[in-house]
Structures are given as structure tokens and as C-alpha cells.
Scaffold this active site. Sequence first.
Site, PDB file in Angstrom:
ATOM      1  N   HIS A  86      41.426  33.619  35.196  1.00  0.00           N
ATOM      2  CA  HIS A  86      41.668  34.767  34.429  1.00  0.00           C
ATOM      3  C   HIS A  86      42.733  34.637  33.119  1.00  0.00           C
ATOM      4  O   HIS A  86      42.435  35.178  32.067  1.00  0.00           O
ATOM      5  CB  HIS A  86      42.331  36.443  35.674  1.00  0.00           C
ATOM      6  N   ASP A 131      40.073  32.483  41.238  1.00  0.00           N
ATOM      7  CA  ASP A 131      40.356  31.958  40.392  1.00  0.00           C
ATOM      8  C   ASP A 131      41.646  31.390  39.916  1.00  0.00           C
ATOM      9  O   ASP A 131      42.890  31.050  40.394  1.00  0.00           O
ATOM     10  CB  ASP A 131      41.526  33.209  40.417  1.00  0.00           C
ATOM     11  N   GLN A 218      54.163  38.623  35.609  1.00  0.00           N
ATOM     12  CA  GLN A 218      53.225  38.481  34.491  1.00  0.00           C
ATOM     13  C   GLN A 218      53.904  37.380  33.386  1.00  0.00           C
ATOM     14  O   GLN A 218      54.763  36.873  32.957  1.00  0.00           O
ATOM     15  CB  GLN A 218      53.597  39.578  33.517  1.00  0.00           C
ATOM     16  N   GLY A 219      53.123  36.443  32.779  1.00  0.00           N
ATOM     17  CA  GLY A 219      53.356  34.690  32.567  1.00  0.00           C
ATOM     18  C   GLY A 219      53.358  33.715  33.572  1.00  0.00           C
ATOM     19  O   GLY A 219      53.550  33.050  32.970  1.00  0.00           O
ATOM     20  N   ASP A 220      53.324  33.769  34.781  1.00  0.00           N
ATOM     21  CA  ASP A 220      53.598  32.917  35.788  1.00  0.00           C
ATOM     22  C   ASP A 220      52.534  32.372  35.817  1.00  0.00           C
ATOM     23  O   ASP A 220      52.228  31.453  36.551  1.00  0.00           O
ATOM     24  CB  ASP A 220      55.036  33.280  36.521  1.00  0.00           C
ATOM     25  N   SER A 221      51.013  33.495  35.783  1.00  0.00           N
ATOM     26  CA  SER A 221      49.826  33.324  36.375  1.00  0.00           C
ATOM     27  C   SER A 221      48.963  32.194  35.861  1.00  0.00           C
ATOM     28  O   SER A 221      49.899  31.535  34.872  1.00  0.00           O
ATOM     29  CB  SER A 221      48.837  34.112  35.305  1.00  0.00           C
TER      30      SER A 221
HETATM   31  N1  ARG Z   1      48.325  37.898  36.327  1.00  0.00           N
HETATM   32  C1  ARG Z   1      49.643  37.679  36.289  1.00  0.00           C
HETATM   33  C2  ARG Z   1      50.226  36.806  34.736  1.00  0.00           C
HETATM   34  O1  ARG Z   1      48.876  36.759  34.518  1.00  0.00           O
HETATM   35  C3  ARG Z   1      50.577  37.052  37.540  1.00  0.00           C
HETATM   36  C4  ARG Z   1      51.057  38.523  38.261  1.00  0.00           C
HETATM   37  C5  ARG Z   1      51.988  37.863  39.550  1.00  0.00           C
HETATM   38  N2  ARG Z   1      52.260  38.866  40.064  1.00  0.00           N
HETATM   39  C6  ARG Z   1      52.742  38.377  41.318  1.00  0.00           C
HETATM   40  N3  ARG Z   1      53.363  39.786  41.645  1.00  0.00           N
HETATM   41  N4  ARG Z   1      53.318  37.608  42.468  1.00  0.00           N
HETATM   42  O2  ARG Z   1      50.951  36.378  34.708  1.00  0.00           O
END
Ligand code: ARG
Length: 272
Positions: A86, A131, A218-221
Site C-alpha cells: 500500500h 501487503d 501513520q508513516g511507519d507502514s
Molecule cells: N497504514 C499506516 C501507514 O500507512 C500504518 C498504520 C499502522 N497502524 C497501526 N495501528 N499499527 O503508515
Amino acid sequence: MHAPKKPGLLARLSPRRTTRILRRALATGAVVLAAASLQPLTAHAAPQPVVGGTRAAQGEFPFMVRLSMGCGGALYAKDIVLTAAHCVDGSGTDTSITATAGVVDLRSSSAIKVRSTKVLQAPGYDGKGRDWALIKLARPIDRPTLEIAATTAYNHGDFTIAGWGAAREGGGQQRYLLKATVPFVDDATCEDAYGDDLVPGEEICAGFVERGGVDTCQGDSGGPMFRKDDTGAYLQVGIVSWGEGCARAGYPGVYTEVSTFAADIARAASGL
Ligand code: ARG
């Protein structure tokens, strides 16, 4: 994966899945916006990495990579980064991504910055499960790689998470790499939180379900979730994927189950 690319995909999906993907797309969009102005930690705010973490030491996780679209990643090979599907826009030639490695401080003058040449998004990726993605770099980065788990043997215990993402839900991106430890959460418990949105064979959950407080955000993905194997070497068991908010009680973080895809990843990497 950038929000503007989503509408075509969203139009073809069921409302339930659309809601979930939209949640992710919005989350990632926020990351990209936040990444434009890295926020240094202020004096009165204690560093809470990743949410609930601490600062990683320089060199502690030498395989960690920050990607310019606002995601994390890990060096699978010296010239290949493993990240989340993603985080990218499909497969093919792509020279638009910059990988930053070798530093915990993204503004360090000794940061190693290398451009991408190609991207391979997990074949068949449709926003649910699967993913993972690979990014080929223009030149190798002379830093240790992170081995991926080829079996389910290490899919339990305590895991390390790390990244430059938000230190709290809705917060800004970080200048310094943050780290934290989260325990494994079994599929049944994770399904209590996410129901059918969870793909148990392809995703592995982690976090303090009862109290929350520690999580990726967000941003750790795309960044790795890892632990030590029996020889004391780091082994990647997960890829930061999604979650309901960040660090909320009752909602663990969801990670791509690397062992499920280890053979696919190895095959894809050898052909990249
Ligand atoms: N989708 C998020 C990103 O793009 C990562 C989110 C992880 N969330 C969590 N609650 N562990 O960075």
C-alpha cells in the site's frame, strides 16, 4: 499508495472493503502531508515513538530505511527494500522514490540517499492482505540486511517495531527513528477487533490489547516488525500494514505475515 490513485480502485470494491481501504488511503495521505514538514520533538513532549517508544541508537537497526513517499522499509538485499504494497503505486519502472538509510536522524549529513529504479507490488494485491512490495535501488547500500522469516517458527513472543512515523494518532512524522516492543496477539483475539477485515493466514497482529499505548502509526507502514532468532540474529516477521487508529486499547496493530510470503518475496527479488 497515494489517495489520488484510489478512486478507480474504490469504485470496483464492496462498501465494506471500500471503507477499509479508504481508511488506509486517508491515513497514508496524512502521512505524505505530514512528511513535508518533519516535526522535531519539542522539549516538553517526551519522545513517544512509533507510539509509546523511545529513540533508537545510531546503528542499532542498520537495515532500517525511510522511503520518500512517507513509509518505512528494510534492506532485504543491499539494493532491494522490502516495504508494504500500500506504499507503492503498482509495479514497473519507478525512479521517483528516494530511500534514506544509515542514520537515525533523517537530517543527518551522513544519510545515505539512493533512488529507486523499479517497484514490484505483490502480485494480485487488491487492498486486502498480501501487503508487501519490493523496491529496487539504483545502487547497493553498504549496510547489513534484515533476514526474513521463512517459517512460522518465530511468529510469537515479543517483537520490535521501529519507524519515523507518527508518535501519536494524528501526530506528525518524526525526525529521529523511534522503537518499541510489542507482544504477539493471536488470530482469534485479533479477529475480535477486526472481524473479516483480518486475513489470518496473511496477517499477524501485535500490541497490548488490554491497555493499548504502544503501536506503529501513520508513516511507519512498510517498516519491519522483527525479533531475534535462536542464534541472536534479527529476523523480520512482519511488515507494518494497518490498524484502527494507533495504540488504541482493543485494537492491535496488523502486520503482513512475512513467513506466508517468504518464498514469493525471494522469487520476486531474484527476478528484480
Ligand atoms: N497504514 C499506516 C501507514 O500507512 C500504518 C498504520 C499502522 N497502524 C497501526 N495501528 N499499527 O503508515
